[in-house]
Design a protein around this motif. Structure first.
Motif, PDB file in Angstrom:
ATOM      1  N   THR A  38       0.838  -1.191   0.000  1.00 16.56           N
ATOM      2  CA  THR A  38       0.000   0.000   0.000  1.00 16.56           C
ATOM      3  C   THR A  38       0.870   1.237   0.000  1.00 16.56           C
ATOM      4  O   THR A  38       2.068   1.188   0.219  1.00 16.56           O
ATOM      5  N   SER A  39       0.249   2.327  -0.230  1.00 14.50           N
ATOM      6  CA  SER A  39       0.988   3.594  -0.279  1.00 14.50           C
ATOM      7  C   SER A  39       1.548   3.961   1.087  1.00 14.50           C
ATOM      8  O   SER A  39       2.531   4.673   1.191  1.00 14.50           O
ATOM      9  N   SER A  40       0.962   3.429   2.136  1.00 13.28           N
ATOM     10  CA  SER A  40       1.431   3.770   3.478  1.00 13.28           C
ATOM     11  C   SER A  40       2.649   2.953   3.880  1.00 13.28           C
ATOM     12  O   SER A  40       3.363   3.323   4.788  1.00 13.28           O
ATOM     13  N   SER A  41       2.940   1.791   3.151  1.00 11.93           N
ATOM     14  CA  SER A  41       4.074   0.950   3.538  1.00 11.93           C
ATOM     15  C   SER A  41       5.402   1.532   3.062  1.00 11.93           C
ATOM     16  O   SER A  41       6.436   1.301   3.648  1.00 11.93           O
ATOM     17  N   LYS A  42       5.435   2.293   1.945  1.00 19.37           N
ATOM     18  CA  LYS A  42       6.668   2.872   1.414  1.00 19.37           C
ATOM     19  C   LYS A  42       7.285   3.863   2.393  1.00 19.37           C
ATOM     20  O   LYS A  42       8.488   3.784   2.681  1.00 19.37           O
ATOM     21  N   PRO A  43       6.530   4.793   2.934  1.00 21.76           N
ATOM     22  CA  PRO A  43       7.133   5.668   3.939  1.00 21.76           C
ATOM     23  C   PRO A  43       7.639   4.913   5.147  1.00 21.76           C
ATOM     24  O   PRO A  43       8.635   5.301   5.758  1.00 21.76           O
ATOM     25  N   GLU A  44       6.935   3.791   5.494  1.00 19.05           N
ATOM     26  CA  GLU A  44       7.389   3.018   6.636  1.00 19.05           C
ATOM     27  C   GLU A  44       8.759   2.396   6.362  1.00 19.05           C
ATOM     28  O   GLU A  44       9.641   2.376   7.207  1.00 19.05           O
ATOM     29  N   LEU A  45       8.972   1.895   5.094  1.00 19.46           N
ATOM     30  CA  LEU A  45      10.260   1.312   4.744  1.00 19.46           C
ATOM     31  C   LEU A  45      11.354   2.363   4.747  1.00 19.46           C
ATOM     32  O   LEU A  45      12.478   2.131   5.181  1.00 19.46           O
ATOM     33  N   GLU A  46      11.036   3.552   4.190  1.00 13.99           N
ATOM     34  CA  GLU A  46      12.013   4.624   4.179  1.00 13.99           C
ATOM     35  C   GLU A  46      12.373   5.077   5.582  1.00 13.99           C
ATOM     36  O   GLU A  46      13.502   5.478   5.855  1.00 13.99           O
ATOM     37  N   ALA A  47      11.375   5.012   6.480  1.00 12.77           N
ATOM     38  CA  ALA A  47      11.641   5.423   7.852  1.00 12.77           C
ATOM     39  C   ALA A  47      12.520   4.404   8.571  1.00 12.77           C
ATOM     40  O   ALA A  47      13.295   4.751   9.451  1.00 12.77           O
ATOM     41  N   LYS A  48      12.451   3.130   8.141  1.00 13.37           N
ATOM     42  CA  LYS A  48      13.216   2.083   8.801  1.00 13.37           C
ATOM     43  C   LYS A  48      14.663   2.031   8.315  1.00 13.37           C
ATOM     44  O   LYS A  48      15.521   1.527   9.012  1.00 13.37           O
ATOM     45  N   ARG A  49      14.970   2.498   7.063  1.00 11.27           N
ATOM     46  CA  ARG A  49      16.336   2.405   6.537  1.00 11.27           C
ATOM     47  C   ARG A  49      17.273   3.331   7.312  1.00 11.27           C
ATOM     48  O   ARG A  49      16.846   4.338   7.883  1.00 11.27           O
ATOM     49  N   ARG A  50      18.539   2.989   7.262  1.00  9.94           N
ATOM     50  CA  ARG A  50      19.541   3.765   7.970  1.00  9.94           C
ATOM     51  C   ARG A  50      19.807   5.076   7.256  1.00  9.94           C
ATOM     52  O   ARG A  50      19.824   5.144   6.036  1.00  9.94           O
ATOM     53  N   SER A  51      20.013   6.088   8.017  1.00 10.49           N
ATOM     54  CA  SER A  51      20.273   7.409   7.448  1.00 10.49           C
ATOM     55  C   SER A  51      21.603   7.385   6.698  1.00 10.49           C
ATOM     56  O   SER A  51      22.591   6.813   7.155  1.00 10.49           O
ATOM     57  N   VAL A  52      21.647   7.997   5.515  1.00  6.96           N
ATOM     58  CA  VAL A  52      22.839   8.014   4.671  1.00  6.96           C
ATOM     59  C   VAL A  52      23.772   9.122   5.133  1.00  6.96           C
ATOM     60  O   VAL A  52      23.366  10.272   5.285  1.00  6.96           O
ATOM     61  N   THR A  53      25.036   8.755   5.364  1.00  5.37           N
ATOM     62  CA  THR A  53      26.070   9.707   5.759  1.00  5.37           C
ATOM     63  C   THR A  53      27.266   9.533   4.826  1.00  5.37           C
ATOM     64  O   THR A  53      27.342   8.542   4.085  1.00  5.37           O
ATOM     65  N   PRO A  54      28.231  10.447   4.837  1.00  7.17           N
ATOM     66  CA  PRO A  54      29.416  10.283   3.986  1.00  7.17           C
ATOM     67  C   PRO A  54      30.246   9.046   4.319  1.00  7.17           C
ATOM     68  O   PRO A  54      31.079   8.633   3.513  1.00  7.17           O
ATOM     69  N   PHE A  55      30.009   8.418   5.495  1.00  7.86           N
ATOM     70  CA  PHE A  55      30.831   7.301   5.925  1.00  7.86           C
ATOM     71  C   PHE A  55      30.180   5.944   5.687  1.00  7.86           C
ATOM     72  O   PHE A  55      30.864   4.930   5.703  1.00  7.86           O
ATOM     73  N   ASN A  56      28.851   5.911   5.489  1.00  9.51           N
ATOM     74  CA  ASN A  56      28.196   4.617   5.301  1.00  9.51           C
ATOM     75  C   ASN A  56      27.429   4.520   3.996  1.00  9.51           C
ATOM     76  O   ASN A  56      26.727   3.551   3.766  1.00  9.51           O
ATOM     77  N   ASP A  57      27.563   5.501   3.124  1.00  8.96           N
ATOM     78  CA  ASP A  57      26.810   5.502   1.874  1.00  8.96           C
ATOM     79  C   ASP A  57      27.405   4.491   0.909  1.00  8.96           C
ATOM     80  O   ASP A  57      28.584   4.575   0.554  1.00  8.96           O
ATOM     81  N   THR A  58      26.593   3.517   0.488  1.00  5.30           N
ATOM     82  CA  THR A  58      27.032   2.518  -0.485  1.00  5.30           C
ATOM     83  C   THR A  58      26.430   2.749  -1.858  1.00  5.30           C
ATOM     84  O   THR A  58      26.718   2.000  -2.790  1.00  5.30           O
ATOM     85  N   GLY A  59      25.581   3.755  -1.995  1.00  5.14           N
ATOM     86  CA  GLY A  59      24.954   4.038  -3.284  1.00  5.14           C
ATOM     87  C   GLY A  59      23.731   3.204  -3.574  1.00  5.14           C
ATOM     88  O   GLY A  59      23.188   3.270  -4.676  1.00  5.14           O
ATOM     89  N   SER A  60      23.284   2.393  -2.614  1.00  8.63           N
ATOM     90  CA  SER A  60      22.132   1.517  -2.848  1.00  8.63           C
ATOM     91  C   SER A  60      20.807   2.270  -2.783  1.00  8.63           C
ATOM     92  O   SER A  60      19.821   1.836  -3.377  1.00  8.63           O
ATOM     93  N   VAL A  61      20.786   3.380  -2.073  1.00 12.44           N
ATOM     94  CA  VAL A  61      19.541   4.157  -1.960  1.00 12.44           C
ATOM     95  C   VAL A  61      19.452   5.111  -3.143  1.00 12.44           C
ATOM     96  O   VAL A  61      20.399   5.863  -3.411  1.00 12.44           O
ATOM     97  N   PRO A  62      18.362   5.087  -3.906  1.00 11.08           N
ATOM     98  CA  PRO A  62      18.240   5.981  -5.071  1.00 11.08           C
ATOM     99  C   PRO A  62      18.348   7.442  -4.650  1.00 11.08           C
ATOM    100  O   PRO A  62      18.008   7.834  -3.535  1.00 11.08           O
ATOM    101  N   TRP A  63      18.803   8.243  -5.587  1.00  8.64           N
ATOM    102  CA  TRP A  63      18.970   9.683  -5.319  1.00  8.64           C
ATOM    103  C   TRP A  63      17.652  10.350  -4.982  1.00  8.64           C
ATOM    104  O   TRP A  63      17.578  11.233  -4.132  1.00  8.64           O
ATOM    105  N   SER A  64      16.572   9.900  -5.643  1.00 11.75           N
ATOM    106  CA  SER A  64      15.260  10.515  -5.417  1.00 11.75           C
ATOM    107  C   SER A  64      14.727  10.233  -4.024  1.00 11.75           C
ATOM    108  O   SER A  64      13.850  10.956  -3.535  1.00 11.75           O
ATOM    109  N   SER A  65      15.252   9.171  -3.378  1.00 16.70           N
ATOM    110  CA  SER A  65      14.773   8.819  -2.049  1.00 16.70           C
ATOM    111  C   SER A  65      15.577   9.482  -0.941  1.00 16.70           C
ATOM    112  O   SER A  65      15.269   9.296   0.238  1.00 16.70           O
TER     113      SER A  65
END
Length: 239
Positions: A38-65
């Protein structure tokens, strides 16, 4: 002709025996578990992912997200990585430049040192004093420690006030019959393509100095020979 009479009991038994056997478990409808995002599950997944920083960014998260801060973190990381690549290329180029100018270039100190050693080993005057040319060794500053025999050759490069480049090379010799010391002075005129010898001589203790190159003596000799061919000049008249 008399038709047989079938009683109701027989008719029911006949119908029952001729009817196909129906498996009610097979005919029952199957239900499959299907996950509908559902449309409500996508924000939940984004809220659960780890915050991207210069030290842990692997490029797996799309730029738009990415959030604004996360986009800045990724840009900083990529800029840093690009800087490391440029730094690595610069250092590599510097190493190759030093190797060429100090070792492989025909005008390098190493090249002139090798040429000087080859000339010494084939010079009859020096082989008579030092011994077999194949057994003559060339090394840096002399020391009593045999493990430190392979010292760097003493050399220097300077440019005088007239823009003339000068190169000085000194090293030691040791042969089966004796030892010696080599002195070389080269200079490159302004705009000149390569170095020229000013002097190149070897001192062997107890013997007269042996010159392999002597620009001053050669110039004096050339002037003397030229004066002989030109004749004597007196009162503006060449006799």
């Amino acid at each position: 002709m008399i038709k047989p009479q079938i009683t109701p009991a027989l008719r029911l038994r006949t119908l029952t025996s001729t009817s196909p056997v129906v498996n009610h478990h097979i005919l029952q409808p199957r239900h499959y578990a299907t996950h509908y995002q559902t449309s409500s599950s996508k924000p939940e997944l984004e809220a659960k992912r780890r915050s991207v920083t210069p030290f842990n960014d692997t490029g797996s998260v799309p730029w738009s997200s990415l959030s604004t801060l996360e986009k800045g973190a990724r840009a900083s990381q990529q800029t840093f990585n690009f800087g490391l690549v440029i730094l690595g290329l610069t250092l590599t180029s510097g190493v190759f430049y030093v190797l060429y100018t100090e070792v492989f270039s025909p005008s390098s100190r190493t090249a002139y040192f090798n040429r000087a050693v080859n000339r010494i080993k084939t010079d009859v005057r020096l082989t008579e004093l030092l011994g077999d040319g194949k057994k003559i060794e060339a090394f840096g500053e002399e020391t009593g420690n045999k493990w430190r025999r392979a010292r760097p050759i003493a050399s220097s490069e300077v440019t005088d006030r007239n823009g003339v480049e000068h190169m000085y090379i000194n090293f030691n010799l040791k042969g089966p019959r004796g030892t010696g010391k080599v002195y070389i002075h080269l200079f490159k005129p302004v705009g000149g393509p390569e170095y020229e010898y000013k002097y190149f001589y070897v001192d062997v203790k107890g013997h007269q100095r042996i010159y392999l190159e002597n620009a001053e003596a050669a110039a004096a000799l050339a002037a003397k020979e030229r004066s002989k061919t030109e004749g004597f000049k007196f009162l503006g008249i060449r006799w």
